[in-house]
Scaffold this motif. Sequence first.
Motif, PDB file in Angstrom:
ATOM      1  N   ASN A 484     -29.426  36.971 -18.829  1.00 39.38           N
ATOM      2  CA  ASN A 484     -30.342  37.701 -19.723  1.00 39.38           C
ATOM      3  C   ASN A 484     -29.588  38.302 -20.909  1.00 39.38           C
ATOM      4  OD1 ASN A 484     -32.663  37.174 -18.323  1.00 39.38           O
ATOM      5  ND2 ASN A 484     -32.651  39.085 -17.173  1.00 39.38           N
ATOM      6  N   ILE A 485     -28.416  38.867 -20.635  1.00 41.64           N
ATOM      7  CA  ILE A 485     -27.613  39.455 -21.716  1.00 41.64           C
ATOM      8  C   ILE A 485     -27.197  38.382 -22.712  1.00 41.64           C
ATOM      9  CG2 ILE A 485     -25.417  40.592 -22.228  1.00 41.64           C
ATOM     10  CD1 ILE A 485     -25.695  42.081 -19.557  1.00 41.64           C
ATOM     11  N   ILE A 486     -26.752  37.233 -22.185  1.00 37.80           N
ATOM     12  CA  ILE A 486     -26.323  36.129 -23.060  1.00 37.80           C
ATOM     13  C   ILE A 486     -27.481  35.639 -23.925  1.00 37.80           C
ATOM     14  CG2 ILE A 486     -25.477  33.753 -23.072  1.00 37.80           C
ATOM     15  CD1 ILE A 486     -23.931  34.477 -20.472  1.00 37.80           C
ATOM     16  N   LYS A 487     -28.668  35.496 -23.317  1.00 34.89           N
ATOM     17  CA  LYS A 487     -29.809  34.897 -24.025  1.00 34.89           C
ATOM     18  C   LYS A 487     -30.520  35.876 -24.961  1.00 34.89           C
ATOM     19  CE  LYS A 487     -30.865  31.615 -20.307  1.00 34.89           C
ATOM     20  NZ  LYS A 487     -31.864  31.243 -19.264  1.00 34.89           N
ATOM     21  N   HIS A 488     -30.645  37.155 -24.552  1.00 30.60           N
ATOM     22  CA  HIS A 488     -31.577  38.045 -25.243  1.00 30.60           C
ATOM     23  C   HIS A 488     -30.952  39.261 -25.917  1.00 30.60           C
ATOM     24  CE1 HIS A 488     -34.686  35.727 -23.239  1.00 30.60           C
ATOM     25  NE2 HIS A 488     -34.178  36.038 -22.043  1.00 30.60           N
ATOM     26  N   SER A 489     -29.733  39.655 -25.571  1.00 29.99           N
ATOM     27  CA  SER A 489     -29.266  40.975 -25.991  1.00 29.99           C
ATOM     28  C   SER A 489     -28.607  41.010 -27.367  1.00 29.99           C
ATOM     29  CB  SER A 489     -28.266  41.516 -24.949  1.00 29.99           C
ATOM     30  OG  SER A 489     -27.050  40.793 -25.026  1.00 29.99           O
ATOM     31  N   ASP A 490     -28.046  39.879 -27.830  1.00 26.29           N
ATOM     32  CA  ASP A 490     -27.250  39.865 -29.066  1.00 26.29           C
ATOM     33  C   ASP A 490     -26.083  40.858 -28.979  1.00 26.29           C
ATOM     34  OD1 ASP A 490     -30.123  39.408 -31.261  1.00 26.29           O
ATOM     35  OD2 ASP A 490     -28.878  37.936 -30.185  1.00 26.29           O
ATOM     36  N   ALA A 491     -25.544  41.065 -27.785  1.00 30.10           N
ATOM     37  CA  ALA A 491     -24.456  42.015 -27.585  1.00 30.10           C
ATOM     38  C   ALA A 491     -23.109  41.342 -27.825  1.00 30.10           C
ATOM     39  CB  ALA A 491     -24.495  42.590 -26.170  1.00 30.10           C
ATOM     40  N   SER A 492     -22.098  42.176 -28.124  1.00 28.72           N
ATOM     41  CA  SER A 492     -20.726  41.671 -28.251  1.00 28.72           C
ATOM     42  C   SER A 492     -19.839  42.155 -27.097  1.00 28.72           C
ATOM     43  CB  SER A 492     -20.119  42.126 -29.577  1.00 28.72           C
ATOM     44  OG  SER A 492     -20.059  43.551 -29.631  1.00 28.72           O
ATOM     45  N   LEU A 505     -24.171  50.037  -2.159  1.00 28.37           N
ATOM     46  CA  LEU A 505     -23.430  49.330  -3.178  1.00 28.37           C
ATOM     47  C   LEU A 505     -24.091  49.646  -4.519  1.00 28.37           C
ATOM     48  CD1 LEU A 505     -21.222  47.310  -3.939  1.00 28.37           C
ATOM     49  CD2 LEU A 505     -22.918  45.488  -3.672  1.00 28.37           C
ATOM     50  N   LYS A 506     -23.351  50.287  -5.420  1.00 27.24           N
ATOM     51  CA  LYS A 506     -23.873  50.669  -6.728  1.00 27.24           C
ATOM     52  C   LYS A 506     -23.326  49.705  -7.777  1.00 27.24           C
ATOM     53  CE  LYS A 506     -24.310  54.549  -9.953  1.00 27.24           C
ATOM     54  NZ  LYS A 506     -23.947  55.959 -10.227  1.00 27.24           N
ATOM     55  N   ILE A 507     -24.241  49.061  -8.498  1.00 31.89           N
ATOM     56  CA  ILE A 507     -23.895  48.075  -9.530  1.00 31.89           C
ATOM     57  C   ILE A 507     -24.383  48.617 -10.866  1.00 31.89           C
ATOM     58  CG2 ILE A 507     -24.169  45.687 -10.287  1.00 31.89           C
ATOM     59  CD1 ILE A 507     -25.059  45.143  -7.302  1.00 31.89           C
ATOM     60  N   THR A 508     -23.503  48.699 -11.835  1.00 32.96           N
ATOM     61  CA  THR A 508     -23.885  49.171 -13.174  1.00 32.96           C
ATOM     62  C   THR A 508     -23.530  48.090 -14.187  1.00 32.96           C
ATOM     63  OG1 THR A 508     -23.427  51.444 -12.524  1.00 32.96           O
ATOM     64  CG2 THR A 508     -23.646  51.010 -14.873  1.00 32.96           C
ATOM     65  N   LEU A 509     -24.510  47.694 -15.000  1.00 35.28           N
ATOM     66  CA  LEU A 509     -24.315  46.665 -16.015  1.00 35.28           C
ATOM     67  C   LEU A 509     -24.831  47.219 -17.338  1.00 35.28           C
ATOM     68  CD1 LEU A 509     -23.425  43.742 -16.554  1.00 35.28           C
ATOM     69  CD2 LEU A 509     -25.760  43.029 -16.065  1.00 35.28           C
ATOM     70  N   LEU A 510     -23.939  47.354 -18.307  1.00 33.55           N
ATOM     71  CA  LEU A 510     -24.340  47.889 -19.604  1.00 33.55           C
ATOM     72  C   LEU A 510     -23.865  46.970 -20.721  1.00 33.55           C
ATOM     73  CD1 LEU A 510     -21.610  49.390 -20.979  1.00 33.55           C
ATOM     74  CD2 LEU A 510     -22.077  51.000 -19.136  1.00 33.55           C
ATOM     75  N   ASP A 511     -24.596  46.995 -21.864  1.00 36.16           N
ATOM     76  CA  ASP A 511     -24.209  46.198 -23.021  1.00 36.16           C
ATOM     77  C   ASP A 511     -24.522  46.972 -24.292  1.00 36.16           C
ATOM     78  OD1 ASP A 511     -27.153  44.761 -22.165  1.00 36.16           O
ATOM     79  OD2 ASP A 511     -26.912  45.353 -24.274  1.00 36.16           O
ATOM     80  N   ASN A 512     -23.946  46.529 -25.390  1.00 35.09           N
ATOM     81  CA  ASN A 512     -24.168  47.173 -26.678  1.00 35.09           C
ATOM     82  C   ASN A 512     -25.119  46.373 -27.561  1.00 35.09           C
ATOM     83  OD1 ASN A 512     -22.564  45.008 -27.272  1.00 35.09           O
ATOM     84  ND2 ASN A 512     -21.059  46.139 -28.497  1.00 35.09           N
ATOM     85  N   GLY A 513     -26.056  45.681 -26.907  1.00 36.44           N
ATOM     86  CA  GLY A 513     -26.974  44.803 -27.631  1.00 36.44           C
ATOM     87  C   GLY A 513     -28.122  45.534 -28.299  1.00 36.44           C
ATOM     88  N   LYS A 514     -29.150  44.759 -28.659  1.00 35.69           N
ATOM     89  CA  LYS A 514     -30.272  45.307 -29.439  1.00 35.69           C
ATOM     90  C   LYS A 514     -31.242  46.115 -28.597  1.00 35.69           C
ATOM     91  CE  LYS A 514     -32.958  41.034 -28.973  1.00 35.69           C
ATOM     92  NZ  LYS A 514     -33.549  39.887 -29.693  1.00 35.69           N
ATOM     93  N   GLY A 515     -31.179  45.976 -27.258  1.00 35.38           N
ATOM     94  CA  GLY A 515     -32.023  46.766 -26.370  1.00 35.38           C
ATOM     95  C   GLY A 515     -33.500  46.419 -26.482  1.00 35.38           C
ATOM     96  N   PHE A 516     -34.324  47.188 -25.751  1.00 32.01           N
ATOM     97  CA  PHE A 516     -35.783  47.003 -25.797  1.00 32.01           C
ATOM     98  C   PHE A 516     -36.428  48.274 -25.285  1.00 32.01           C
ATOM     99  CE2 PHE A 516     -34.148  45.256 -21.844  1.00 32.01           C
ATOM    100  CZ  PHE A 516     -34.920  45.890 -20.880  1.00 32.01           C
TER     101      PHE A 516
END
Length: 575
Positions: A484-492, A505-516
Amino acid sequence: MSYRQIVIVLLVLLSSSTNTVFANKKKPTKKEVTTLSNEAILLMKEGSYEKSLIKSRLALSQAIRLKDNNLIAGSYNTIAANFDQLSEFDKAFYYYHKGLTYANKTNNDVLKNWLNNNLGNIYCFDKKQYEKGIYYYKKSLEYSTRIKDSAQIVFTKLNLTWAYFDIGRYEEGLPYLKYINKHHEKHGDTSTIVALNMLNGMYYNYKNEPEKATFFFENAIKHGNEGNEKSDLSYSHHEYSKFLLKNGDYKNAYKNLAIFNAITDELNDEEKLNKANVAGINLEIDEYKREIDKIESEFKTKEYVLLQEQSRNKKIVIVLSAILLLLFLLFYLYSQNAQLKQKNKLKDLRSKAQENMINASINGQELERKKIAAFLHDNISALLSSAGLHLHAYTSQNQSYPQEIMKTKAILEEAHDQVRDLSHELMPSLLARFGLFDALDDLCEKNSNSILHFEYASSINRKTRYDEDFEMKIYFIIMELLNNIIKHSDASQSKLSMEENNELLKITLLDNGKGFDSSKFHVLEGFGLNQIKARINNLRGNIYLNSKLNAGTTITIEVPITYPKKTTTPVFPSQ
């Protein structure tokens, strides 16, 4: 009588029935029995054998009720040790054997070590059955080696040396003596120094080296006089007198023999005193043995009666529960808000059914992935490899062959590589072989490029393994989120972090993309988040999504960890 009053009355009846079943049937806790056993051991060490026997018998009866083989074996060991101290060796022998029977049903190697060693002592020094004694000593050595107890290894090898030397098999006992001489100072006990010197004296007497033998015998007697172990001192004087007699020193031989007899008389007097104390115990020893033997059969009878009572009362509970359920159903059907509740129920059922369909589809896909991957790897890949080998064999044996053969060989190799890559994509071999964390690290690395970099961080040991299905589900959930991040986020930049917290089990995934707009999470079907949420619900977990337009996205997942099934081993307190 109103509906509410009927319900209250039935609840009271249900509570009374349940309380009646378990009244006066409360089992002791493991902690209580352990405390009782430790008290019995302490009393034995203080010389209060009567009180220790009473405590240990009570501990045994409660351990049998708990069906805890560790506690049962430990109680028998304490009972036997009491009789051992009272020189009632036949009874000690009987209870050591009972204890070993139950200890062998456990993983408690510490207790098995003690029981086998104690049986070896009785066989060698009371029954004079050395072959059996040596057998049990070697079993004890096996367990002490397994638990890496260096002091116990030295102690057991000392007993083996003594047993072999006592029957004149010096060469068989020599390897154990060498080990003790080498390791005693570091791992041994000062209480055994008398026995060690005496054994060295016996060996050098056997080797006809009188100077060395004299040195060790006199050293044994010296340390024996400084300590409190009369039996080892007595034995040292006896062996020294035999050595002196052999070498013609009759005067000193007689002197040491006289000392041996004097110490032996003291030991016999102490043994008679112990037996007199046994005679004074309120609980007769023979009767004690019979009562302990009855405990198991009595408990089985009581347990059978209890099971019958529980079965009868269980039927009462079921009937009362059915009546309560029927009343609640009638109340529900005829209440004023029945229609509204029915609609809500239907809505919930539809939602649950939809979620179940998604989960069934996901589980089916994962199962098919495994089957197809296994089929490609085990069958198609094997066939392609076999065909390639045949072509290779042909080309190796023939210097000239058609160009089509080489093309066919290249096509087969390419097909083999593509089948292998497809198999690994369907079911990553890294996940199966090395676990979730290596597979996720590899996944982040594979998806990183010059445009988008995935950073992986985990506070969990990479070698940690969870249940196989659990690891597979988590892997594909994270893989879908990365897609999803690769296809939709435009993140670097994106970061995946993992940690354990209170069995979660705690999983955290964050990105600097365009968000929604995360408030519209329930309608974002295009991102596949509904399916991801269904997968997480299937694992009884939760997902938290925080995203704003042009401000990136943070997804947090918490799921209960499913560990591989394994047996824990309680450690019995050593005496």
